[in-house]
Design an enzyme around this catalytic site. Structure first.
Site, PDB file in Angstrom:
ATOM      1  N   GLY B  42       0.852  -1.722   0.169  1.00 57.35           N
ATOM      2  CA  GLY B  42      -0.025   0.056   0.183  1.00 57.35           C
ATOM      3  C   GLY B  42       0.425   1.047  -0.031  1.00 57.35           C
ATOM      4  N   GLU B  58      -0.591   0.618  -6.692  1.00 56.73           N
ATOM      5  CA  GLU B  58       0.632   0.261  -5.359  1.00 56.73           C
ATOM      6  C   GLU B  58       1.390  -1.077  -5.094  1.00 56.73           C
ATOM      7  OE1 GLU B  58       2.824   1.718  -3.141  1.00 56.73           O
ATOM      8  OE2 GLU B  58       1.751   4.091  -3.262  1.00 56.73           O
ATOM      9  N   GLU B  62       4.600  -2.976  -5.864  1.00 54.99           N
ATOM     10  CA  GLU B  62       5.237  -2.799  -4.637  1.00 54.99           C
ATOM     11  C   GLU B  62       5.513  -5.042  -4.904  1.00 54.99           C
ATOM     12  OE1 GLU B  62       4.636  -0.332  -0.946  1.00 54.99           O
ATOM     13  OE2 GLU B  62       3.385  -1.535  -1.635  1.00 54.99           O
ATOM     14  N   GLU B 111      11.159  -7.054   0.414  1.00 53.43           N
ATOM     15  CA  GLU B 111      10.960  -8.375  -0.284  1.00 53.43           C
ATOM     16  C   GLU B 111       9.472  -7.952  -0.622  1.00 53.43           C
ATOM     17  OE1 GLU B 111      12.317 -11.760   2.430  1.00 53.43           O
ATOM     18  OE2 GLU B 111      14.555 -10.136   3.448  1.00 53.43           O
TER      19      GLU B 111
END
Lengths: 228, 228
Positions: B42, B58, B62, B111
């Site tokens: 997020g 997001e 990510e 990660e």
């Protein structure tokens, strides 16, 4: 930290039930580009207050009421929902018995009033969409939580809860099954009082036993009323 | 216009189902006071993007994934939920079949990985609370919307959907009634293919017919599976 130009507000969809009608609490806006238009009570969140504190404060300030039942509904954040500046609004759903409070318009509200849900004035911003979401939540939720009682007097003739369900669901219900089911839970108590209606027959008054419901719920009881 | 010091963010609770386990998608934070801690994917909403666009972006940035199923969950806005600065976060619930995507950590994520829901690492901020809300929504929703299929392969042996429900609800279900009920809707089709499991017996494969479900839903059909 990112630079961001978005404000955070709260709005309240508050339903009441009067004279066999589902009604919505609205304020007339005193300021801004949509001045004089009817809108949901609400406003900006202050830096030091939680979201539910903010909506409780705004309701008190603008309308004079304090709600016993308030839950978060949905967050509205479309980029252009407010033409002055980007505002993300966390909407809440509230239920109240309008007879319990005197409405008092103040701060950002010129006027405050109850409007029948099927005869609303044109609303500011995307408030029509927020109201639709609130109504949908109420319609779904009364089937699996006994929140309808929040809208009634403490003591009421059985026909009131029947009418309430029919009004909210906007369809007739099987009255006999409804009564049988509702009474079977043991959370609705007959009092020894009788209503004296202006018209119609006198009827025994009932009372919702909140304490008993909470106790049952803790033991895993699920309130559920199905409508075909 | 009011002066306000609150930022707006989105977070995603994304569930996957792998090896009979319900799993949660997490990233390890690259920056900030909770650097190196696991957290929900997020980030901050950009001024020009809607909330669902923000959470989709997001997730892509990510973790590398794009979700077919995403719904708004709840908004978390307690004053001190982030110790750096006040952030109101609109949380979303997403479902995915982890096999369909390769995870790629980037931007704010050091990660990215899947974690069994009953063996999560300590989470940053109030993310544990957000996950609990997401799990509760999933557990409720699979009873009245056929969203569980989002977690499975397009074709699957019947035992997979059974196991999925048992895993999510965290209790055994009456397999015979479950199968009878689910098949009675006519939205689950038998294919003429057979699974070749590494262990256990070969089994016929099934497929969820999304098109048929949508058509039925428009006619007022309600998916509902009850568990005693």
């Amino acid at each position: 930290m990112i630079s961001q130009n978005i404000k955070v507000a709260v709005d309240a969809v508050v339903f009441g039930y009067v004279e066999r009608q589902l009604q919505l609490l609205l304020i007339k806006q005193k300021y801004g580009s949509e001045k004089n238009k009817w809108a949901l009570p609400g406003g900006f969140v202050l830096d030091h207050e939680d979201l539910d504190t903010a909506v409780t404060r705004e309701l008190k300030e603008e309308t004079g009421i304090t709600l016993a039942y308030l839950e978060q509904l949905y967050t509205f954040g479309a980029v252009k929902r407010d033409n002055r500046q980007r505002v993300v609004s966390i909407a809440y759903l509230g239920l109240i018995n309008p007879k319990k409070f005197k409405l008092t318009a103040s701060t950002d509200a010129l006027e405050v009033g109850w409007f029948a849900i099927d005869a609303l004035p044109p609303l500011a911003f995307d408030h029509q969409e927020i109201v639709a979401k609130g109504l949908e939540r109420l319609q779904n939720k009364i089937s699996y939580k006994p929140i309808g009682f929040e809208l009634l007097n403490t003591e009421f003739p059985f026909s009131n809860i029947e009418n309430l369900y029919q009004t909210i669901l906007n369809k007739p219900i099987d009255r006999r099954n409804f009564r049988k089911k509702l009474m079977s839970f043991g959370i609705l108590e007959e009092t020894d009082k009788i209503s004296k209606p202006e018209s119609g027959r006198p009827a025994k008054l009932f009372r919702f036993n909140t304490k008993k419901y909470k106790a049952l719920e803790q033991k895993g009881f699920h309130f559920e009323i199905k409508f075909a």
